[in-house]
Design a protein around this motif. Structure first.
Motif, short mmCIF file in Angstrom:
data_model
loop_
_atom_site.label_atom_id
_atom_site.label_comp_id
_atom_site.label_asym_id
_atom_site.label_seq_id
_atom_site.Cartn_x
_atom_site.Cartn_y
_atom_site.Cartn_z
N ALA B 127 -12.19 40.93 -13.35
CA ALA B 127 -12.23 40.03 -14.51
C ALA B 127 -10.89 40.11 -15.21
O ALA B 127 -10.44 41.20 -15.54
CB ALA B 127 -13.36 40.43 -15.45
N VAL B 128 -10.23 38.99 -15.41
CA VAL B 128 -8.90 39.05 -16.00
C VAL B 128 -8.83 38.41 -17.38
O VAL B 128 -8.06 38.84 -18.23
CB VAL B 128 -7.84 38.45 -15.03
CG1 VAL B 128 -8.12 37.00 -14.75
CG2 VAL B 128 -6.46 38.65 -15.56
N GLY B 129 -9.67 37.40 -17.64
CA GLY B 129 -9.63 36.75 -18.95
C GLY B 129 -8.24 36.21 -19.25
O GLY B 129 -7.58 35.65 -18.36
N GLY B 130 -7.78 36.41 -20.49
CA GLY B 130 -6.49 35.85 -20.90
C GLY B 130 -5.31 36.80 -20.77
O GLY B 130 -4.19 36.44 -21.11
#
Lengths: 239, 223
Positions: B127-130
């Motif tokens: 999960a990397v998101g922003g």
């Protein structure tokens, strides 16, 4: 011109097996729960639509909304930036069992890929993800001494989004931070389906306040007092 | 004698360097704590990736509006002068160089400014998101972190072993033991705990600490 649908069921009736579906919302803010659940209901009755590709920032939480699509077995692939949540079991189990494909996209790149599709721009360069696993296999170019990664547009067959107000011509406003990806997705899909908390006559939204112009909207259904994902999660509701 | 700063103290120290009028993005989790220690008299405008500028503190329990949340999906409030915008505009603020400061957590920071903070490797859901966007564009990209891992291994290293979030992107690291700027791909020591020698600090740092100018005492109140 009248873009009104008679019901949420009618609004999602032609979404087909294998479709790419953008779903607005960031977590529960802006999640079009009623449209998603109408799709789940249709699948339970008819076995369709299945093998969907779903594009959203996240990958479902608890057992409602996108998580309900996942539990129903309707999704072949998720495109998202952050497939974790307070209760990510629906996605995590499928992913670790190899039963769902994941395309992980940095959040800003996800937004820009969707915007680019809506604007007719097939590719663009961004500094995000340069030098990381996410950039592997993508073209790299140097501009003014800095490296950038080429990213492609991201299109969809259908976008399902939630608005606060819609007029009969499809002009939309949103409630606070619930707008997030929705104005972009409305531009990037062949068919944009909107659930609006209130539908008004054309002319009743001040043109200065329109966030999404009606040209990007195909279908509107009024859902008064829509359910809110975060509230449902806290109440332990299962779709 | 303080042996190391608490997380709250690290957050306090990072907050002192945020200038009046700055536009700031605080990462999910530990970095959110920095807002608590904003010095009195300074106005700071907080940006959240999901589309708000100038959000305020959490509302009282029962007062939440779940369409008014931050990137960590926690309920927030609005300050006078707040604004909403869609995600592409939000990340234009990020990548376009409009933010003054981004503060993130880290698994590892390398001496050349590489950051690893999104993946601990295979076997988990990535999960990397922003984060990969935030490390590009902000004028200062700051990391707040314990100086070593729970096992006592250095988090400041010559080369990251975990998957990278960004290349050469970190400008300052605030740790439980020191404040370190990254200049010309070197760790330049700016402040250290007064009870600790440079040699002791070097022993728990995975790359050379460069002394270039005065090294101040890192003194933080009990918070």
């Amino acid at each position: 011109m009248n873009k009104l649908s008679s019901s949420v069921e009618a609004a999602v009736a032609d979404i087909a097996d294998g479709d790419v579906v953008m779903i607005g919302g960031f977590g529960g803010a802006g999640a079009p729960i009623e449209l998603i659940h109408a799709l789940v209901e249709r699948f339970r009755k008819t076995g369709s639509p299945k093998n969907l590709t779903v594009i959203n920032n996240n990958a479902g939480n608890g057992a409602i909304g996108i998580a309900a699509l996942l539990y129903a077995g309707m999704v072949a692939k998720m495109v998202c930036s952050f497939p974790r949540s307070t209760d990510p079991k629906a996605f995590t189990d499928l992913y670790l069992a190899g039963k769902i494909e994941l395309e992980l996209v940095p959040q800003g790149t996800l937004a820009e890929r969707i915007r680019a599709a809506g604007a007719g721009i097939p590719a663009f360069y961004t500094p995000s993800s340069y030098g990381t696993l996410v950039a592997e296999g993508k073209p790299i170019a140097e501009f003014d001494g800095k490296h950038y990664v080429q990213e492609r547009w991201l299109k969809a067959d259908v976008a399902l989004i939630k608005a606060e107000l819609a007029d009969t011509k499809g002009n939309l406003t949103y409630h606070m931070a619930a707008r997030n990806f929705s104005p972009l997705m409305a531009m990037a899909a062949k068919v944009t389906v909107v659930q609006a908390s209130k539908v008004v006559e054309a002319g009743e939204i001040n043109p200065e306040h329109v966030v999404t112009p009606g040209i990007f909207v195909n279908r509107i259904v009024e859902v008064q007092n829509p359910q809110q994902e975060e509230v449902l999660l806290r109440e332990g509701v299962v779709a | 004698m303080t042996t190391k700063l608490s997380n709250a103290q690290i957050a306090w120290r990072a907050a002192q360097d945020i200038q009046d009028g700055a536009y700031v993005n605080l990462g999910i989790g530990f970095p959110e704590m920095v807002a608590k220690f904003k010095p009195d008299g300074r106005e700071v405008i907080y940006h959240t990736e999901n589309g708000i500028l100038d959000f305020g503190e959490a509302p009282a329990a029962g007062e939440e509006d779940w369409d008014l949340i931050n990137a960590g999906k926690k309920a927030v409030t609005l300050n006078p002068g707040a604004s909403f915008f869609h995600h592409a505009d939000s990340f234009a603020m990020v990548r376009g160089g409009h933010l003054d400061v981004a503060i993130l957590g880290a698994y590892e920071v390398a001496e050349n400014g590489d950051l690893a903070n999104w993946s601990t490797g295979p076997g988990s859901v990535p999960a990397v998101g922003g984060a990969m966007d935030l490390v590009h564009g902000a004028k200062r990209v700051c990391v707040i972190t314990d100086h070593v891992t729970k096992k006592g291994e250095p988090k400041l290293v010559k080369k990251c072993s975990l998957p990278l979030t960004g290349v050469g992107c970190v400008t300052t690291v605030y740790t439980s033991l020191a404040v370190i700027d990254i200049v010309n791909s070197r760790f330049v020591l700016r402040e250290k705990l007064p009870g600790m020698s440079v040699e002791e600090l070097q022993a728990v740092t995975g790359a050379e600490l460069v002394i270039d100018g005065p090294v101040k005492d890192l003194i933080v109140p009990e918070v």
